[in-house]
Motif scaffolding. Structure first.
Motif, PDB file in Angstrom:
ATOM      1  N   ALA A   1      -0.507  -0.100  -7.666  1.00  0.00           N
ATOM      2  CA  ALA A   1      -0.201   1.319  -7.441  1.00  0.00           C
ATOM      3  C   ALA A   1      -1.332   2.010  -6.687  1.00  0.00           C
ATOM      4  O   ALA A   1      -1.096   2.889  -5.860  1.00  0.00           O
ATOM      5  CB  ALA A   1       0.053   2.028  -8.767  1.00  0.00           C
TER       6      ALA A   1
ATOM      7  N   ASN B   1      -1.947   2.584  -2.040  1.00  0.00           N
ATOM      8  CA  ASN B   1      -1.935   4.027  -1.789  1.00  0.00           C
ATOM      9  C   ASN B   1      -2.917   4.389  -0.669  1.00  0.00           C
ATOM     10  O   ASN B   1      -4.098   4.035  -0.736  1.00  0.00           O
ATOM     11  CB  ASN B   1      -2.295   4.771  -3.081  1.00  0.00           C
TER      12      ASN B   1
ATOM     13  N   GLN C   1      -1.232  13.170  -6.915  1.00  0.00           N
ATOM     14  CA  GLN C   1      -0.039  12.338  -7.056  1.00  0.00           C
ATOM     15  C   GLN C   1       0.103  11.940  -8.522  1.00  0.00           C
ATOM     16  O   GLN C   1      -0.719  11.212  -9.063  1.00  0.00           O
ATOM     17  CB  GLN C   1      -0.153  11.094  -6.172  1.00  0.00           C
ATOM     18  N   ARG C   2       1.137  12.437  -9.154  1.00  0.00           N
ATOM     19  CA  ARG C   2       1.295  12.295 -10.595  1.00  0.00           C
ATOM     20  C   ARG C   2       1.253  10.847 -11.074  1.00  0.00           C
ATOM     21  O   ARG C   2       0.609  10.534 -12.068  1.00  0.00           O
ATOM     22  CB  ARG C   2       2.587  12.960 -11.047  1.00  0.00           C
ATOM     23  N   VAL C   3       1.899   9.971 -10.367  1.00  0.00           N
ATOM     24  CA  VAL C   3       1.957   8.580 -10.809  1.00  0.00           C
ATOM     25  C   VAL C   3       0.558   7.957 -10.883  1.00  0.00           C
ATOM     26  O   VAL C   3       0.282   7.129 -11.741  1.00  0.00           O
ATOM     27  CB  VAL C   3       2.906   7.743  -9.912  1.00  0.00           C
ATOM     28  N   LEU C   4      -0.345   8.404 -10.014  1.00  0.00           N
ATOM     29  CA  LEU C   4      -1.707   7.887 -10.029  1.00  0.00           C
ATOM     30  C   LEU C   4      -2.593   8.641 -11.006  1.00  0.00           C
ATOM     31  O   LEU C   4      -3.420   8.058 -11.702  1.00  0.00           O
ATOM     32  CB  LEU C   4      -2.317   7.935  -8.632  1.00  0.00           C
TER      33      LEU C   4
ATOM     34  N   GLU D   1      -1.986  10.053 -13.761  1.00  0.00           N
ATOM     35  CA  GLU D   1      -1.720   9.874 -15.187  1.00  0.00           C
ATOM     36  C   GLU D   1      -2.161   8.515 -15.715  1.00  0.00           C
ATOM     37  O   GLU D   1      -1.996   8.237 -16.892  1.00  0.00           O
ATOM     38  CB  GLU D   1      -0.234  10.096 -15.462  1.00  0.00           C
ATOM     39  N   SER D   2      -2.738   7.697 -14.884  1.00  0.00           N
ATOM     40  CA  SER D   2      -3.157   6.369 -15.333  1.00  0.00           C
ATOM     41  C   SER D   2      -4.494   6.434 -16.080  1.00  0.00           C
ATOM     42  O   SER D   2      -5.291   7.352 -15.884  1.00  0.00           O
ATOM     43  CB  SER D   2      -3.286   5.416 -14.144  1.00  0.00           C
TER      44      SER D   2
END
Length: 147
Positions: free
Chosen positions: A41, A45, A111-114, A116-117
């Motif tokens: 992920a 990016n 970028q939310r997906v990144l 929140e990790s």
């Protein structure tokens, strides 16, 4: 030395201690980057890639900055020219690359997906410490009072 000229030796010694601390923070951020590169992920990016590229360039110039200041502190060969060279040819490029890296880091965190990790949370803490020391280094460099 007249009273209006800054004490280059004292400034440089303090700056060197900050640069050592900054080196430690750089290596801590770099360790997080290495871990994050294992995650597809992040690895795919574009903002992460540009963050890493600019961070690495800043790191390259940083270690040159540190070495140059070490030489000045040891040799006491302070001149306005040597300090100006250090600021223009080493410090400013390092700062520019780190500020570009910060921009890409902020875009990446948007970028939310990144963001929140777990890796992002660790990197976020390390980046905050990194940026705090970066500001202290900038403040100390301003003490040279060279225009």
């Amino acid at each position: 030395m007249d009273s209006t000229q800054p004490d280059y030796d004292e400034i440089s010694k303090h700056l060197l201690s900050l640069l050592y601390r900054f080196s430690n923070e750089i290596m801590r951020v770099n360790a997080s980057i290495m871990e994050m590169q294992k995650n597809p992920a992040f690895n795919t990016n574009e903002n992460f890639r540009l963050f890493v590229m600019n961070f690495n360039e800043g790191r390259y110039y940083h270690f040159q900055c540190q070495g140059y200041i070490e030489c000045l502190v040891v040799t006491k060969c302070y001149t306005q020219h040597s300090v100006r060279y250090w600021i223009d040819r080493l410090f400013k490029p390092a700062l520019d690359y780190f500020m570009r890296a910060k921009t890409y880091y902020e875009r990446m965190m948007a970028q939310r997906v990144l963001s929140e990790s777990a890796e992002s949370a660790v990197l976020g803490r390390k980046m905050q410490s990194f940026l705090n020391i970066a500001q202290a280094v900038q403040d100390e460099v301003a003490q040279y009072n060279i225009r």
